[in-house]
Design an enzyme around this catalytic site. Structure first.
Site, PDB file in Angstrom:
ATOM      1  CE  LYS A   1      -4.019   3.882   2.080  1.00 55.86           C
ATOM      2  NZ  LYS A   1      -5.232   3.290   2.688  1.00 55.86           N
TER       3      LYS A   1
ATOM      4  CE  LYS B   1      -4.547   0.006   0.208  1.00 55.73           C
ATOM      5  NZ  LYS B   1      -5.139  -0.808   1.305  1.00 55.73           N
TER       6      LYS B   1
ATOM      7  CG  ASP C   1      -7.701   2.202   0.541  1.00 57.24           C
ATOM      8  OD1 ASP C   1      -8.862   2.642   0.621  1.00 57.24           O
ATOM      9  OD2 ASP C   1      -7.095   1.676   1.500  1.00 57.24           O
TER      10      ASP C   1
ATOM     11  N   GLY D   1      -3.771  -3.999   6.223  1.00 54.85           N
ATOM     12  CA  GLY D   1      -2.756  -3.651   7.214  1.00 54.85           C
ATOM     13  C   GLY D   1      -3.077  -2.319   7.862  1.00 54.85           C
TER      14      GLY D   1
ATOM     15  CE  LYS E   1      -7.094  -2.143   6.781  1.00 50.77           C
ATOM     16  NZ  LYS E   1      -7.268  -0.686   6.730  1.00 50.77           N
TER      17      LYS E   1
ATOM     18  CD  GLU F   1      -8.620  -1.025   0.611  1.00 51.82           C
ATOM     19  OE1 GLU F   1      -7.661  -1.233  -0.168  1.00 51.82           O
ATOM     20  OE2 GLU F   1      -8.503  -1.066   1.841  1.00 51.82           O
TER      21      GLU F   1
ATOM     22  CB  SER G   1      -0.850  -0.029   1.267  1.00 50.79           C
ATOM     23  OG  SER G   1      -1.581   1.169   1.388  1.00 50.79           O
TER      24      SER G   1
ATOM     25  CG  ASP H   1     -10.397  -1.033   4.958  1.00 48.19           C
ATOM     26  OD1 ASP H   1     -10.729  -1.399   6.089  1.00 48.19           O
ATOM     27  OD2 ASP H   1      -9.275  -0.515   4.749  1.00 48.19           O
TER      28      ASP H   1
HETATM   29  O1  OSB Z   1      -7.130   1.797   4.468  1.00 48.95           O
HETATM   30  O2  OSB Z   1      -5.887   0.109   4.265  1.00 48.95           O
HETATM   31  C1  OSB Z   1      -6.105   1.214   4.762  1.00 48.95           C
HETATM   32  C2  OSB Z   1      -3.080   2.299   6.842  1.00 48.95           C
HETATM   33  C3  OSB Z   1      -3.703   2.946   7.897  1.00 48.95           C
HETATM   34  C4  OSB Z   1      -5.074   3.067   7.878  1.00 48.95           C
HETATM   35  C5  OSB Z   1      -5.834   2.526   6.832  1.00 48.95           C
HETATM   36  C6  OSB Z   1      -5.205   1.843   5.804  1.00 48.95           C
HETATM   37  C7  OSB Z   1      -3.803   1.764   5.793  1.00 48.95           C
HETATM   38  C8  OSB Z   1      -3.035   1.149   4.722  1.00 48.95           C
HETATM   39  C9  OSB Z   1      -1.653   0.664   5.069  1.00 48.95           C
HETATM   40  O3  OSB Z   1      -3.416   1.085   3.580  1.00 48.95           O
HETATM   41  C10 OSB Z   1      -1.522  -0.788   4.990  1.00 48.95           C
HETATM   42  C11 OSB Z   1      -0.221  -1.247   5.556  1.00 48.95           C
HETATM   43  O4  OSB Z   1      -0.136  -1.529   6.764  1.00 48.95           O
HETATM   44  O5  OSB Z   1       0.719  -1.336   4.773  1.00 48.95           O
HETATM   45 MG    MG Z   2      -8.232   0.534   3.114  1.00 52.31          MG
END
Ligand code: OSB
Ligand code: MG
Length: 370
Positions: A163, A161, A188, A290, A262, A213, A135, A238
């Site tokens: 953001k 992925k 995401d 994560g 999660k 996402e 991510s 999510d």
């Molecule tokens: O939306 O998946 C998410 C990190 C913090 C809060 C929300 C998210 C995330 C990530 C990071 O996308 C995932 C990771 O731990 O690498």
């Molecule tokens: Mg997410």
């Protein structure tokens, strides 16, 4: 299992690189760890709540008093048979799933160590290696993002992925796809869009994404079904999925074609297993999300990802992407083929580095039955 004591610790650990989502940027983590002493073994769990109440209403400073005042006393009250019994014990407390998960997962962790079996087997897993994705947060410039993607592809990760948010989406996807036409790519949004933006969201269809996402509101499922009818790209939920009933509803009405699980968001391993099973019944694949975890939570994510329906690469990546030194031994390593090998050792297969835990701890409190 008789739980004799529960220790809660807050650690401050800087991230190797800042992480930015549609709701903001973090430079370092306040990591909340719980350890429990039960029948001569120690089990560890991580509360994945964030530094702010932006991803979820729960955050670092709601977790501590919730565990201290309500959840820890419920666990210390009397013996329980297994990790799977925690959820019923906590049921009277509404929400606070990440706090519940920290404790429940520590109990599963202790149970696996006590039974001398791998945690992944105790959870019912079968996969011997798991596929990893990354991510990648919002960067200062598209060029920086492309550089990051290049590094992660070279490391072997099987899914990228990124953001996205309204001014950081189609423009960057354009650049990514013109450089890498075929990589497995997803986005995401962390709820950065509304249903008024369907026309804009439809444009994502041009980029052959594995999924989008959580495009809409965190507390909305039904309107994601409306959006899914209007776009070709598969929606993955999510934030909206807090338990197995949410998952069943979402899949029943077609609000998503993929689910992210999660373990903290759904309240612990038992509920995570239920969400997994519901998705399997609907023939919908899941993957493990994560929360910028330390090695403690990361090791638990790896164990969970061995369940059969974790059919897509998870946000389960190497320790070194986040930390200069992770608090487990060995650190989580990803092989050049983008997978993590699953250990046959009892417990998680990773030992908690108590020397490092001590080094990073800023606040610690132990609870016993009074
Ligand atoms: O939306 O998946 C998410 C990190 C913090 C809060 C929300 C998210 C995330 C990530 C990071 O996308 C995932 C990771 O731990 O690498
Ligand atoms: Mg997410």
């Amino acid at each position: 299992m008789k739980i004799e004591s529960i220790t809660l610790r807050e650690l401050h650990i800087p991230l190797v690189h800042f992480f930015e989502t549609s709701f903001g940027r973090v430079y370092s983590r306040r990591v909340l760890l719980v350890s429990i002493e039960a029948d001569g073994v120690r089990g560890w769990g991580e509360c994945v709540a964030g530094e702010d109440p932006f991803y979820s209403p729960e955050w670092t400073e709601t977790a501590w008093p919730t565990i201290k005042t309500y959840l820890a006393p419920l666990l210390l009250e009397s013996a329980l048979d297994a990790g799977r019994d925690c959820a019923a014990r906590f049921a009277r407390v509404r929400g606070h799933r990440m706090s519940k998960a920290a404790l429940e997962n520590a109990v599963w962790d202790a149970e696996a160590r006590q039974k001398q079996i791998p945690l992944w087997k105790l959870l019912g897993g079968s996969r011997r290696d798991i596929a990893c994705g990354v991510s990648i947060g919002i960067q200062d410039s598209p060029e920086q993002l492309l550089e990051k993607i290049e590094t992660e592809l070279a490391a072997g990760y099987r899914r990228i992925k990124i953001k996205v948010k309204p001014d950081w989406d189609l423009n960057v996807l354009e650049k990514i796809r013109s450089r890498w036409a075929d990589i497995v790519l997803s986005v995401d949004a962390n709820s950065a869009y509304t249903l008024d933006e369907v026309e804009h969201l439809r444009k994502f269809d041009a980029f052959n994404l594995l999924m989008i996402e959580q495009p809409l509101w965190n507390d909305e499922i039904y309107l994601h079904a409306r959006l899914q009818k209007a776009i070709r790209t598969s929606i993955c939920l999510d934030e909206s999925i807090l338990n197995a009933r949410d998952a069943d509803f979402a899949l029943e009405i077609g609000a998503a074609r993929i689910l992210n699980i999660k373990v903290g968001r759904v309240g612990g391993f038992s509920e995570a297993k239920k969400v997994h099973d519901v998705a399997l019944q609907h023939k919908v694949p899941v993957w493990c999300g994560g929360m910028l975890e330390s090695g403690v939570g990361r090791a638990h994510n790896i164990a969970l990802s061995t369940l059969e329906n974790f059919r897509l690469p998870g946000d389960v990546s190497a320790s070194k992407r986040y930390w200069k030194e992770d608090i487990i031994d060995p650190e989580v390593e990803v092989r050049p083929d983008g997978t993590i090998a699953i250990s046959d050792e009892p417990g998680t297969g990773y030992q908690v580095r108590e020397d490092l835990v001590k080094k990073y701890t800023v606040h610690e409190e132990t609870f016993r039955k009074n």
